[in-house]
Design a protein around this motif. Structure first.
Motif, PDB file in Angstrom:
ATOM      1  N   ASN A  82       0.830  -1.199   0.000  1.00 53.64           N
ATOM      2  CA  ASN A  82       0.000   0.000   0.000  1.00 53.64           C
ATOM      3  C   ASN A  82       0.866   1.251   0.000  1.00 53.64           C
ATOM      4  OD1 ASN A  82      -3.049  -0.001   0.110  1.00 53.64           O
ATOM      5  ND2 ASN A  82      -2.605  -1.732   1.452  1.00 53.64           N
ATOM      6  N   CYS A  83       1.943   1.203   0.763  1.00 47.78           N
ATOM      7  CA  CYS A  83       2.808   2.375   0.852  1.00 47.78           C
ATOM      8  C   CYS A  83       3.611   2.592  -0.428  1.00 47.78           C
ATOM      9  CB  CYS A  83       3.767   2.243   2.033  1.00 47.78           C
ATOM     10  SG  CYS A  83       2.928   2.384   3.607  1.00 47.78           S
TER      11      CYS A  83
ATOM     12  N   LEU B   1       3.258   9.805   3.519  1.00 53.27           N
ATOM     13  CA  LEU B   1       4.594  10.371   3.768  1.00 53.27           C
ATOM     14  C   LEU B   1       5.644   9.842   2.799  1.00 53.27           C
ATOM     15  CD1 LEU B   1       4.769  10.115   7.667  1.00 53.27           C
ATOM     16  CD2 LEU B   1       4.277  12.147   6.290  1.00 53.27           C
ATOM     17  N   VAL B   2       5.322   8.738   2.111  1.00 56.64           N
ATOM     18  CA  VAL B   2       6.364   7.970   1.438  1.00 56.64           C
ATOM     19  C   VAL B   2       7.025   8.748   0.304  1.00 56.64           C
ATOM     20  CG1 VAL B   2       4.999   6.774  -0.316  1.00 56.64           C
ATOM     21  CG2 VAL B   2       6.919   5.598   0.772  1.00 56.64           C
ATOM     22  N   ASN B   3       6.281   9.672  -0.310  1.00 57.88           N
ATOM     23  CA  ASN B   3       6.901  10.445  -1.398  1.00 57.88           C
ATOM     24  C   ASN B   3       7.467  11.772  -0.898  1.00 57.88           C
ATOM     25  OD1 ASN B   3       4.525  11.636  -0.823  1.00 57.88           O
ATOM     26  ND2 ASN B   3       3.675  11.564  -2.888  1.00 57.88           N
TER      27      ASN B   3
ATOM     28  N   GLN C 230       5.237   3.956  -7.076  1.00 57.61           N
ATOM     29  CA  GLN C 230       5.089   3.340  -8.398  1.00 57.61           C
ATOM     30  C   GLN C 230       4.726   4.394  -9.431  1.00 57.61           C
ATOM     31  OE1 GLN C 230       2.170   0.260  -8.080  1.00 57.61           O
ATOM     32  NE2 GLN C 230       3.539  -1.132  -7.007  1.00 57.61           N
ATOM     33  N   TYR C 231       3.756   5.240  -9.076  1.00 57.16           N
ATOM     34  CA  TYR C 231       3.344   6.266 -10.031  1.00 57.16           C
ATOM     35  C   TYR C 231       4.410   7.343 -10.180  1.00 57.16           C
ATOM     36  CZ  TYR C 231      -1.119   3.948  -9.890  1.00 57.16           C
ATOM     37  OH  TYR C 231      -2.106   3.007  -9.991  1.00 57.16           O
ATOM     38  N   GLY C 232       5.289   7.473  -9.174  1.00 55.36           N
ATOM     39  CA  GLY C 232       6.385   8.421  -9.280  1.00 55.36           C
ATOM     40  C   GLY C 232       7.579   7.837 -10.015  1.00 55.36           C
ATOM     41  N   GLY C 233       7.473   6.578 -10.408  1.00 52.01           N
ATOM     42  CA  GLY C 233       8.537   5.959 -11.202  1.00 52.01           C
ATOM     43  C   GLY C 233       9.766   5.589 -10.388  1.00 52.01           C
TER      44      GLY C 233
ATOM     45  N   VAL D 258      -5.778   7.750  -8.250  1.00 48.36           N
ATOM     46  CA  VAL D 258      -5.612   9.061  -8.880  1.00 48.36           C
ATOM     47  C   VAL D 258      -5.095  10.055  -7.840  1.00 48.36           C
ATOM     48  CG1 VAL D 258      -6.828  10.983  -9.956  1.00 48.36           C
ATOM     49  CG2 VAL D 258      -7.307   8.639 -10.679  1.00 48.36           C
ATOM     50  N   ALA D 259      -5.671  10.024  -6.620  1.00 47.82           N
ATOM     51  CA  ALA D 259      -5.219  10.936  -5.573  1.00 47.82           C
ATOM     52  C   ALA D 259      -3.743  10.693  -5.251  1.00 47.82           C
ATOM     53  CB  ALA D 259      -6.066  10.747  -4.315  1.00 47.82           C
ATOM     54  N   LEU D 260      -3.301   9.440  -5.370  1.00 49.88           N
ATOM     55  CA  LEU D 260      -1.915   9.118  -5.034  1.00 49.88           C
ATOM     56  C   LEU D 260      -0.965   9.350  -6.215  1.00 49.88           C
ATOM     57  CD1 LEU D 260      -2.292   5.893  -2.892  1.00 49.88           C
ATOM     58  CD2 LEU D 260      -2.162   8.274  -2.177  1.00 49.88           C
ATOM     59  N   GLY D 261      -1.492   9.919  -7.301  1.00 49.62           N
ATOM     60  CA  GLY D 261      -0.589  10.326  -8.375  1.00 49.62           C
ATOM     61  C   GLY D 261      -0.731   9.562  -9.671  1.00 49.62           C
ATOM     62  N   ALA D 262      -1.730   8.659  -9.776  1.00 52.19           N
ATOM     63  CA  ALA D 262      -1.899   7.942 -11.038  1.00 52.19           C
ATOM     64  C   ALA D 262      -2.431   8.891 -12.096  1.00 52.19           C
ATOM     65  CB  ALA D 262      -2.876   6.782 -10.851  1.00 52.19           C
TER      66      ALA D 262
END
Lengths: 288, 407
Positions: free
Chosen positions: A122-123, A175-177, A128-131, B313-317
């Motif tokens: 989950n964290c 917080l992870v990013n 992942q979306y930040g690459g 989406v909120a988390l950046g997707a």
């Protein structure tokens, strides 16, 4: 859990950089229809780095719309929103997704963890979306879960965790990013008194020790009292915006609460043969 | 890779639903794979069959025996005769050999052993036309044919049946009570489209006509062209030779029918194409239905996971991330269906060719066809992309705020 002599939240000096600058922000739903809804009307405020702001208001006061706006989930009809000095009010959906993944952290009332994934996984989602690469993702997920006190629960799934633990995972995920701004929408709304206090203790600690900027929506005055500044929304406008000279120390309240609970429990068990009366307020539920 | 893992996890949460969803794709892909392999097998079966008898074969027959159609009554087609055979033999430069044929059946007896089998009366040249080889003894000769000697060449099966381990050469058997001396045994040749070429007895044309009473009219003639390319020319020459032999004026119609294996192959090919089209239609329909099933389930899945989409989406997707997540999920579904269908299809093809081998008595070869497998997988994944796109696109267009509030 010794009582800390330092103030529970930061009060950053005026010259601190501004994380949020909102100017003349308006949001109208159903523009052009006979009954447009003015969710936000000409809102103007700033948040400096290191502030812990509570946004209060009744439902329909515009606080949710304001949060969506601050979270780059929605775009204003009018006005400007500078996040970290960047004008995000006119960015495309794609650019906003990048802003969310790089500068924002979200904490929700109902946690919003994915039930199929472990705490670690989950964290890792925002990364992942930040690459971010696999090994760094794992290291950072472990780091933030350790920071929120869940080092032992890395591979548990949400259903195997208590409500408080789930909200900790959600905070860790936010917080992870390494966000510049943490947006918390009623973070204690689904939790009992004790667990709610623990989450507030964690938020205050993240603010005072790590310098994290927090904007928290709540309708509970007790919760809002933990912040260094309180904004009151009414009818889409800012009704009041004032510093809180004496923020509640959530850790101290928690300790007092635990002490009272322990005494009450002792008193109850002292009355032999009498089953403990039903009590509100959630004694010893959930959180370890 | 992460996306595929994610998709598998999501699908594992609903195993039965996923299994039912991919059923259509499984059947569709299974049909495509099976039909492809069976078609391949049929074609090699056919070319093996054709190779087993002479490639340059021409069948000559007339409509004389066909019966009552109007042409026949009007023109009174003549039957084929031995003089027609002679005319072909000497009048057609493109024809290598020709043999008139008499067909019959009879009981062959050797002491207490017997077998009911086909009897063919022919010239010695028939052995060359049909590429027969001998495992023992020799062919009867032209002289045997001329004098109507009672000699016989046995097919492999007949020889086994009547003599077992004993050497049949120079032994006397009775065919329909008439004694014949065995002069040769044919090497096994297998079936030609279900007709066992080893279960027959060949005797001189004249013996069949006189001693076995099969009649004097030629039932049919087998000829071979000098080479494959000369078959059309040989056919023209044969027709002219017969018309000349029968003294037909140029305005008279003849009842002569000339066929070669190309035509046989073409007619078998038609059957194969028919089977292929049928299975192909079933496959295409199943893929379509399977695709719609996938679309349906993906739409359900998008609705069910609206909150998850909002969260992501909120988390950046980005929209693209969400689109890909659901598209890959659809592709994993259809790809899984493709894999299972491929395995099933191969099994089906193996079973079918095994049954056909048993029924026809000749091997239907079964070989894995790589292009078939590749095509099947591409089809399956294409179904996933095509039918998964709309649900995935809908997911990517969701408003994150509404999605997050969705219960």
């Amino acid at each position: 859990m010794a009582e800390s002599p330092v103030p529970p939240v930061l009060v950053p000096p005026n010259e601190s950089p501004r994380v949020v600058e909102v100017e003349h922000l308006s949001k109208t739903y159903g523009e052009g229809t006979p009954f447009p809804v003015h969710a936000l009307r000409d809102v103007w405020f700033r948040v400096r780095q290191g502030e812990f702001v509570a946004v209060m208001g009744h439902s329909g006061s515009g606080k949710s719309t304001l949060m969506n706006m601050l979270g780059c989930l929605d775009r204003p009809t009018k006005g400007r929103y500078l996040l970290n000095g960047q004008d995000v009010s006119r960015k495309s959906r794609r650019e906003l997704a990048a802003v969310r993944s790089q500068t924002l952290g979200f904490v929700f009332q109902s946690f919003h963890l994915l039930p199929r994934l472990t705490a670690m996984q989950n964290c890792e989602i925002p990364l992942q979306y930040g690459g971010v690469g696999r090994s760094e993702r794992r290291a950072r997920a472990e780091e933030v879960l350790t920071r929120v006190g869940l080092k032992e629960k890395l591979h548990r799934r949400p259903t195997e965790l208590s409500g408080g633990q789930q909200q900790r995972v959600a905070i860790a995920r936010a917080l992870v990013n390494r966000p510049r701004l943490l947006l918390a929408d009623e973070p204690t709304g689904n939790l009992d008194t004790r667990t709610g206090l623990e989450i507030l203790t964690l938020l205050q600690d993240l603010n005072s020790s790590d310098g994290l900027t927090i904007v928290m929506v709540t309708h509970e005055p007790d919760v809002a009292a933990c912040a260094s500044r309180r904004i009151m929304m009414r009818d889409g406008r800012i009704h009041s915006d004032e510093a809180n000279p004496q923020p509640t120390n959530a850790r101290k309240v928690l300790n007092d609460f635990l002490k009272v609970e322990a005494e009450r429990e002792a008193a109850e068990t002292a009355v032999a043969g009498v089953s403990p009366p039903l009590e509100g307020g959630g004694r010893g539920r959930g959180q370890s | 890779m992460i996306a595929v893992m994610m998709a598998l996890q999501a699908l594992a949460a609903n195993k039965l639903r996923a299994a039912l969803t991919i059923l259509g794709t499984v059947i569709g892909v299974g049909c495509v794979v099976a039909l492809w392999h069976i078609g391949d097998s049929g074609r090699s079966y056919m070319s093996n069959s054709l190779a087993s008898i002479g490639q340059n074969l021409i069948f000559i027959s007339t409509r004389y025996s066909a019966g009552e159609d109007e042409d026949q009554r009007r023109f009174k087609f003549r039957p084929l005769t031995l003089s027609d055979a002679e005319a072909i033999k000497f009048g057609c430069p493109s024809v290598k050999d020709v043999s008139p044929m008499l067909f019959g059946s009879g009981q062959a007896v050797n002491g207490k052993r017997f077998r009911r089998t086909q009897i063919r009366g022919c010239y010695a040249s028939y052995m060359q036309i049909m590429n027969y080889e001998f495992s023992a003894g020799v062919s009867f000769s032209d002289a045997d044919v001329k004098s109507g000697n009672r000699v016989a060449v046995l097919g492999h099966v007949v020889a086994q049946e009547l003599f077992g381990a004993i050497d049949p050469i120079k032994q006397v058997i009775r065919i329909n009570q008439v004694p014949f001396t065995v002069v040769g045994i044919l090497k096994p040749k297998g079936s030609f489209f279900g007709d066992n070429q080893d279960d027959r007895i060949l005797v001189p044309f004249t013996s069949a006509a006189v001693h076995l009473g099969f009649g004097r009219n030629v039932h049919m003639m087998f000829a071979s062209a000098l080479e494959r390319g000369l078959i059309p020319q040989a056919k023209n020459e044969i027709r002219l030779a017969i018309r000349k032999s029968q003294k037909l004026s140029s305005d008279r119609k003849d009842g002569i029918e000339l066929n070669d294996l190309g035509e046989v192959a073409a007619s078998v090919d038609k059957v194969l194409i028919g089977i292929t089209m049928l299975l192909g239609a079933i496959g295409a329909t199943s893929l379509l239905v399977g695709g719609i099933g996938i679309m349906n389930i993906m739409l359900v899945s998008v609705t069910e996971r609206t909150k998850e989409i909002g969260l992501r989406v909120a988390l950046g997707a980005t929209d693209f991330n969400v689109l890909m997540q659901f598209l890959i999920e659809a592709m994993v579904l259809s790809g899984l269906g493709g894999v299972i269908g491929t395995i099933g299809g191969i099994g089906m093809a193996a079973a079918t060719t095994a049954v056909l081998t048993m029924v026809t008595g000749q091997v239907w070869p079964m070989e894995l066809s790589v292009p078939a497998l590749v095509t099947a997988m591409i089809f399956a994944l294409a179904v996933g992309v095509f039918f998964g796109f709309y649900p995935a696109w809908r997911a990517s267009r969701l408003d994150p705020i509404t999605a997050l509030r969705h219960e």
